[in-house]
Write an enzyme that holds these catalytic residues in place. Structure first.
Site, PDB file in Angstrom:
ATOM      1  N   GLY A 364       0.820  -1.202   0.000  1.00 12.05           N
ATOM      2  CA  GLY A 364       0.000   0.000   0.000  1.00 12.05           C
ATOM      3  C   GLY A 364       0.852   1.250   0.000  1.00 12.05           C
ATOM      4  O   GLY A 364       2.083   1.191   0.105  1.00 12.05           O
ATOM      5  N   PRO A 365       0.228   2.414  -0.125  1.00 12.97           N
ATOM      6  CA  PRO A 365       0.970   3.677  -0.155  1.00 12.97           C
ATOM      7  C   PRO A 365       1.682   3.934   1.166  1.00 12.97           C
ATOM      8  O   PRO A 365       1.379   3.316   2.191  1.00 12.97           O
ATOM      9  CB  PRO A 365      -0.140   4.714  -0.400  1.00 12.97           C
ATOM     10  CG  PRO A 365      -1.323   3.938  -0.873  1.00 12.97           C
ATOM     11  CD  PRO A 365      -1.216   2.594  -0.274  1.00 12.97           C
ATOM     12  N   GLY A 367       2.635   5.530   4.711  1.00 13.76           N
ATOM     13  CA  GLY A 367       1.864   6.125   5.787  1.00 13.76           C
ATOM     14  C   GLY A 367       0.531   5.474   6.069  1.00 13.76           C
ATOM     15  O   GLY A 367      -0.313   6.059   6.739  1.00 13.76           O
ATOM     16  N   THR A 368       0.309   4.252   5.568  1.00 13.43           N
ATOM     17  CA  THR A 368      -0.987   3.592   5.795  1.00 13.43           C
ATOM     18  C   THR A 368      -0.942   2.589   6.947  1.00 13.43           C
ATOM     19  O   THR A 368      -1.922   1.889   7.188  1.00 13.43           O
ATOM     20  CB  THR A 368      -1.461   2.889   4.515  1.00 13.43           C
ATOM     21  OG1 THR A 368      -0.413   2.049   4.018  1.00 13.43           O
ATOM     22  CG2 THR A 368      -1.852   3.903   3.461  1.00 13.43           C
ATOM     23  N   GLY A 369       0.176   2.473   7.646  1.00 15.47           N
ATOM     24  CA  GLY A 369       0.232   1.629   8.844  1.00 15.47           C
ATOM     25  C   GLY A 369       0.781   0.243   8.634  1.00 15.47           C
ATOM     26  O   GLY A 369       0.494  -0.648   9.415  1.00 15.47           O
ATOM     27  N   LYS A 370       1.599   0.040   7.594  1.00 14.29           N
ATOM     28  CA  LYS A 370       2.120  -1.298   7.313  1.00 14.29           C
ATOM     29  C   LYS A 370       3.087  -1.755   8.409  1.00 14.29           C
ATOM     30  O   LYS A 370       2.977  -2.866   8.923  1.00 14.29           O
ATOM     31  CB  LYS A 370       2.808  -1.293   5.948  1.00 14.29           C
ATOM     32  CG  LYS A 370       1.888  -0.936   4.793  1.00 14.29           C
ATOM     33  CD  LYS A 370       2.580  -1.043   3.449  1.00 14.29           C
ATOM     34  CE  LYS A 370       3.690  -0.014   3.271  1.00 14.29           C
ATOM     35  NZ  LYS A 370       3.186   1.366   3.256  1.00 14.29           N
ATOM     36  N   SER A 687      -5.140   3.093 -18.558  1.00 19.55           N
ATOM     37  CA  SER A 687      -6.413   3.428 -17.928  1.00 19.55           C
ATOM     38  C   SER A 687      -6.897   4.833 -18.251  1.00 19.55           C
ATOM     39  O   SER A 687      -8.011   5.204 -17.864  1.00 19.55           O
ATOM     40  CB  SER A 687      -6.304   3.264 -16.403  1.00 19.55           C
ATOM     41  OG  SER A 687      -5.332   4.128 -15.888  1.00 19.55           O
ATOM     42  N   LYS A 730      -7.879   4.484  -6.645  1.00 20.23           N
ATOM     43  CA  LYS A 730      -8.455   5.556  -7.468  1.00 20.23           C
ATOM     44  C   LYS A 730      -9.741   6.106  -6.852  1.00 20.23           C
ATOM     45  O   LYS A 730      -9.974   7.319  -6.833  1.00 20.23           O
ATOM     46  CB  LYS A 730      -8.719   5.034  -8.885  1.00 20.23           C
ATOM     47  CG  LYS A 730      -7.454   4.719  -9.673  1.00 20.23           C
ATOM     48  CD  LYS A 730      -7.791   4.078 -11.015  1.00 20.23           C
ATOM     49  CE  LYS A 730      -6.530   3.762 -11.798  1.00 20.23           C
ATOM     50  NZ  LYS A 730      -6.819   3.096 -13.084  1.00 20.23           N
TER      51      LYS A 730
END
Length: 795
Positions: A364-365, A367-370, A687, A730
């Site tokens: 994931g991007p 800062g998402t808590g990984k 896309s 998205k």
């Protein structure tokens, strides 16, 4: 062992007084001493001495029974031994010592009451069978085996061998040897029960053979132990001599002390066989080196590593699913799918502790808590947590270690982490696995193939240690921002759990629950010193940051806390409440404007959706036309795939101009320019095909796109809309940007299952299969001449 003549000729009474026995056994023709206590046995002996001096000795079946209360025939074995009292001597402490001579076998037929001791009606038994050639052979073989027992047993007198050779009666020989060898009372009773002489000899031969095997094996073990002791004594004397030689050479005892410490560590560590062998070999080399030698330090460092690794040390898993669920909910807001998968892993681990779990990959991007999820897993399992960053790693030796031939060699980061944890089952996080590089020094991602494969890593061999180390109990967790850069073979070993990002509402909750208290404490503020309202937090999220994670939000909150701390330190204020109106004084003007509706207010501008490694984003596609000869210009650092999408869109419009409502000569008389802003950022992917085609159609038909509408999808030359990736990212980006309507491929409808219900409520979704549907949904109706004049007056 001979029998007195008067006893041979004595007749055995039909009724005998019985003496129950539980620990002493007597065969016919045997002479044994016996001590008797108790009122009933003493009375029995006294009366027997006044009569025939004969008694019957019979074994009880259960040795733990009280011998004085046995009064039923089933308590005893059927066969006993008739004995005669040769001598009797009474002692002062109410005991009687007897010398008993076995006479023959009897069978107990009935117990008779009437006296304070047991009486029984008996049947005298005689040996069966004649002494033939086979019996003589059995006797000779049994005597030879018994002679081997005497030689192997230092506690048996040698005279027993000569005594056995002098016995001519086969039944007596079997009884005598059975009474001498070390067998159980039950086996002796079995011999007593056998009347057939040939069968008795065979059974005793079997018992003697078994005893010979036991004695031979015992002597072999004794010889081996003695050999080991002799070897240890020899080594001790040699080491004493070596110490004396070193003392004469002026060497200190520090080296000897250090070597003994290593030897003690190796013994106490209980190393695996291969590791112990390598450690002892290295210790032998070290003991022959001078402390000033360069190799001495190399060997000592190796022994330090191999004796400090937790080969058998592990932490016990303390898994409570309810506690773990609460811990995950307390540590992380949202992230329902990752937390559900973690709890499933913990549940399986609790039911089957030896399971080879999957290798989880949090993708994931930023800062998402990984990374914090990995910490939470460690706490939930009660294990140590180790994290290493793989970002920018190019050298394979960082994983597998350097060989000891190199100067300054060390084990790889995996073994280093295991040593740091002091446990062979930590939670091991490999951060940024998508950013591993490779060059002439090797490919670290290839070395990770073995580390991250539960079927192989039980024998992971580090080049420095050069012995296998079991990594199968380690729980490996990896993190990545994008999966495309991970080699396929490595990605195949990972179970990917995606963390697409947070909605505005989730960000606000996380900021209030975690970020504000953390920054407040980091900047020395108390809870009553500062209060940030929900409106201020929301404005920070929407007006000062636009990201999938929360790192920039935390930076802005830190800036506010620093500002308030500065004012309190100067004495200007005592406490502060920060509202949305106050943000300008702390953070400056808004950095992100709600420009979506303004930028799409003119024909030829369409808002698309894009995926980036840091999360989703909105992307504007602009098209304009000028007099020319049908040329097409593309700008904005577009990749080859994106350029091909623009060409395909142009071909579709030209081939379907009449159906769309465009003059057939529109594109032949004009040059078209397509531009995608943020020109410094490279862009690629299929896309944007739907977005480009809509932009060209909007330009050619002079119709604007509906407000707050975004779209994504790949197109074909026939106008079919194909599915694309990154839908979750998205949609979250569109939600952050205030988009109210999204057009997307029908085949991507299944991807909305992972989107929160609140986001689905805020956005209207249209699922399309054909470009004509897209144009019908996206473009406004043509304005009448009156509406156009009204627009001109407004301008």
């Amino acid at each position: 062992m001979s029998q007195p003549e008067e006893m041979k000729n004595a007749s055995i009474p039909e009724v005998l007084p019985l003496l129950p026995m539980s620990g002493v056994f007597v065969f016919p023709k045997m002479l044994i001493p016996l001590e008797v206590t108790g009122n009933a046995p003493m009375t029995l002996i006294d009366e027997a001495m006044t009569g025939s001096r004969m008694i019957g000795m019979i074994m009880v079946k259960k040795t733990d029974e009280n011998l004085e209360v046995l009064n039923k025939k089933e308590y005893f074995y059927d066969t006993g031994t008739t004995v005669s009292i040769v001598r009797m001597a009474k002692m002062a402490d109410n005991k009687t010592q007897l010398l008993l001579q076995g006479i023959g076998r009897f069978r107990l037929t009935e117990l008779i009451d009437g006296k304070p001791y047991l009486n029984g009606r008996i049947e005298v038994l005689e040996d069966k069978g004649k002494k033939d050639l086979e019996v003589e052979a059995l006797m000779a073989n049994l005597v030879n085996l018994f002679d081997r027992i005497i030689k192997l047993s230092p506690f048996l007198p040698q005279e027993f061998g000569a005594m056995a050779k002098s016995i001519t009666e086969p039944g007596v020989l079997a009884d005598v040897i059975a009474s001498v060898i070390n067998v159980s009372l039950e086996e002796k009773q079995n011999i007593l029960d056998i009347l057939e002489v040939r069968k008795r000899l065979r059974e005793v031969t079997r018992l003697v053979n078994h005893q010979v095997e036991i004695l031979e094996l015992g002597n072999k073990i004794q010889d081996e132990v003695k050999g080991d002791i002799d070897k240890s004594q020899r080594e001790y004397f040699l080491r004493q001599q070596l110490g004396a030689i070193r003392k004469e050479l002026g060497e200190t005892d520090n080296e000897k002390i250090e070597i003994e410490e290593y030897r003690t560590k190796i013994e106490k560590k209980n190393l695996p066989e291969e590791a112990k062998k390598e450690a002892e070999r290295e210790l032998a080399r070290l003991s022959r080196m001078h402390p000033s030698s360069a190799e001495y330090t190399v060997s000592a460092t190796y022994l330090d590593w191999i004796t400090e690794l937790p080969w058998n040390d592990s932490t016990e898993d303390k898994i409570d699913i309810k506690v773990s669920r609460k811990a995950l909910d307390d540590d992380h807001y949202g992230l329902q799918k990752p937390k559900k998968r973690i709890l499933e892993y913990l549940a399986v681990r609790k039911l089957k502790p030896d399971t080879k779990g999957p290798i989880l990959c949090f993708a994931g991007p930023p800062g998402t808590g990984k990374t914090s999820l990995g910490h939470s897993i460690g706490r939930a399992l009660g294990r140590k947590f180790i994290r290493i960053s793989l970002g920018g790693m190019h050298d394979e030796a960082e994983i597998r270690g350097h060989r000891r031939t190199y100067v300054g060699a060390l084990p790889g980061r995996i073994i280093q982490g295991i040593r740091q944890a002091q446990s062979n089952n930590p939670v091991f996080m490999l951060d940024e696995i998508d950013k591993v590089g490779n060059d002439f020094r090797g490919d670290p991602s290839s070395a990770l193939l073995e580390v991250l494969d539960p079927e192989q890593n039980f024998s992971f061999t580090d080049h420095y240690l050069n012995v296998p180390f079991d990594l199968s109990r380690v729980m490996f967790i990896t993190t990545a921002n994008m999966l495309e850069t991970i080699p396929p073979a490595l990605r195949d070993r990972l179970e990917v759990i995606e963390l697409p990002g947070y909605t505005i509402d989730e960000k606000a909750h996380i900021a209030e629950r975690y970020l504000i208290p953390r920054q407040r404490e980091a900047n020395g503020l108390k809870p009553e010193d500062i209060r940030i309202t929900r409106g201020a937090v929301t404005k920070i999220i929407t007006g000062y940051t636009r990201e999938a994670g929360l790192r920039n939000v935390e930076r802005e909150l830190a800036a506010i806390c620093r500002g308030v701390a500065s004012r309190i330190a100067e004495g200007k204020v005592e406490k502060t409440t920060v509202t949305a109106a106050d943000l300008h004084s702390f953070l400056g003007p808004l950095r992100i404007n709600g420009e979506t509706s303004i930028r799409t207010a003119k024909p030829g501008v369409v808002m698309g959706l894009a995926w980036t490694p840091s999360g989703g984003d909105v992307l504007f596609v602009e098209a304009t036309a000028m007099k020319g000869k049908g040329g097409l210009t593309l700008t904005g650092q577009l990749g080859d795939v994106m350029k091909e999408s623009a060409t395909a869109a142009m071909s579709y419009i030209r081939s379907n101009a009449e159906a769309i409502g465009i003059d057939a000569n529109y594109f032949t008389e004009r040059d078209v320019h397509i531009h995608v802003p943020s020109g410094a950022t490279p862009k690629d992917g299929p896309s944007a095909g739907v977005t480009m085609l809509t932009a060209l159609t909007s330009l050619a038909t002079d119709r604007t796109v509906r407000k707050n509408l975004a779209m994504t999808g790949e197109i074909t030359l026939r106008g079919t809309v194909l599915p694309v990736g990154g839908i979750k990212e998205k949609i979250l980006a569109a939600h952050r940007a205030g988009v109210k309507t999204i057009i997307m491929p029908k085949w991507n409808k299944k991807d909305l299952e992972d989107i929160s219900a609140r986001v689905r409520r805020d956005i209207s979704f249209h699922y399309v299969e054909d470009m004509m549907e897209v144009l019908r949904l996206a473009l406004e109706k043509r304005m009448t001449s009156r509406e156009e004049s009204g627009q001109m007056e407004k301008r």
